[in-house]
Design an enzyme around this catalytic site. Structure first.
Site: not given
Length: 419
Positions: A106, A125, A128-129, A198, A237, A278
């Site tokens: 996404v 990033d 990891f995926t 901040r 999750y 998925r």
């Protein structure tokens, strides 16, 4: 007297002859010296010309060698990068936008949209995926910066908006390291909310339909509190995202942080991770490889899938709005898993068998968003028909599976997957 005069004449004549001889001899000698000098000069000229020719030939050889080395070095350089045309913005309306998880499925599509709109985009990033291939079309662009960083660690940059998408989102990935999944959604969220506090940046928290668990209310409105097993295999999750929402509203109430919360429902499209487990990616790859299509459980459980470009437009609309309560971003068109399996098999054109496996623990039986709030507050609803979006996704995975070398890749054109 006559004899003396005659002798004198003879002597004079002899003297003149001797003098003439000496003069002629001297001239001949001078001419001989000049001739010798001319010959020597000619010889020197010939030698000099020969040396110059040798030097010229040597220089030409060196030039050829340098040209061949230069050509070899140029062949090692990456090809000249051409970037898509982007909207021009001045400093007055160009934003600095951070996207955590921006190299993922996404996130990379969101990067495309914001870059094309002319903003400065920072991607964080840990891969990891995510994959650098998802964002390589922007590497080197003056408006783009990639940071290899894990949000569990603090980050100090100056931004105007934050899209916090960082988290593994498919069961095999978030179950792989449950503790890390929880930390990403809690500690990572605290770090991003602290950064927003901040810098006084607006922050969008990417939550999930998993906060509803296995819902007892159908379809699920944002007012529904959910039905989640707090100690089940999906809890790392589900509960991680629930805590992320709680943290967002705590920062909003306590520190005035400007927040947005998007509850994202099932999404599909190009750049999905091939091994994310998925429904769509599993079914498409199994059908393309002519393997049995595996369904966990009876297949009567339902899902509602939205194409990734619809989701991205929904996220951007939510960020641009003044609405601070959670908003469902999903497609209310509900289908059974069995229907999805047959649709994908027919679209691919194979004869894969549909095989049923034992059900997965805590797998939701029904999932469908109520998007009344999104329509009212964001003027948003999904536009891409399922068949059209699936066709693009099948095309993407077909190309991925046909790759035989590194250069065989999708071209990274942001417009390629827009529908």
């Amino acid at each position: 007297m006559r004899e003396l005069f005659g002798g004198a004449c003879v002597v004079s004549t002899l003297s003149v002859l001797v003098l003439y001889y000496n003069l002629v001899s001297s001239e001949f000698a001078d001419m001989e010296d000049i001739g010798n000098e001319v010959v020597m000069e000619d010889k020197r000229g010939d030698i000099s010309s020969g040396l110059q020719q040798l030097e010229l030939d040597d220089a030409q050889e060196k030039i050829k060698m340098l040209e061949s080395k230069l050509a070899m070095l140029e062949s090692r350089l990456p090809p000249t990068t051409t970037y898509p045309d982007i909207k021009f913005r001045t400093y007055k309306d160009r934003k600095r936008i951070l996207i955590t998880g921006g190299a993922g499925f996404v996130g990379s599509h969101l990067v495309d949209k914001l870059m094309l709109d002319g903003h400065e985009v920072f991607v964080v990033d840990n891969y990891f995926t995510g994959s650098k291939r998802n964002i390589e079309q922007w590497l080197g662009h003056e408006n783009f910066e990639m940071l290899h960083h894990d949000v569990v660690n603090p980050l100090f940059i100056e931004v105007d908006e934050i899209y916090h998408l960082a988290s593994p989102a498919s069961p095999p990935h978030y179950m792989y390291n449950p503790v890390k999944t929880i930390k990403t959604n809690t500690v990572g969220t605290v770090n991003m909310l602290g950064l927003a506090k901040r810098t006084k940046a607006k922050i969008l928290i990417a939550s999930t339909s998993e906060v509803y668990g296995d819902p007892e209310v159908h379809p699920q409105p944002e007012s529904y509190w959910g039905n989640v097993n707090p100690i089940g295999p999906r809890a790392c999750y589900d509960e991680g995202k629930r805590v992320a929402e709680t943290l967002a509203y705590a920062y909003n109430k306590q520190s005035g942080v400007d927040i947005r919360v998007a509850r994202i429902f099932n999404t599909y499209g190009p750049r999905m991770h091939a091994n994310d487990g998925r429904v769509v990616s599993n079914f498409v790859i199994q059908a393309l490889e002519k393997k049995p299509i595996t369904i966990y459980g009876s297949g009567d459980q339902t899902r509602s899938f939205q194409y990734v470009s619809d989701l991205v437009s929904g996220l951007v609309a939510l960020m641009a709005s003044a609405y601070t309560q959670p908003v469902n971003i999903g497609n209310p068109e509900e289908k059974t898993i069995n229907t999805f399996a047959r649709l994908i098999r027919d679209m691919v054109g194979g004869d894969s068998q549909i095989v049923h496996m034992p059900p997965v623990e805590d797998d939701p039986q029904r999932r469908r968003p109520d998007i009344t709030r999104a329509k009212a507050e964001l003027n948003w609803e999904p536009l891409v028909p399922l068949e059209k979006g699936l066709a693009k996704t099948v095309e993407y995975f077909r190309k991925e599976l046909s790759r035989t070398k590194h250069s065989d890749r999708n071209n990274g054109d942001p417009a390629e997957y827009l529908l």
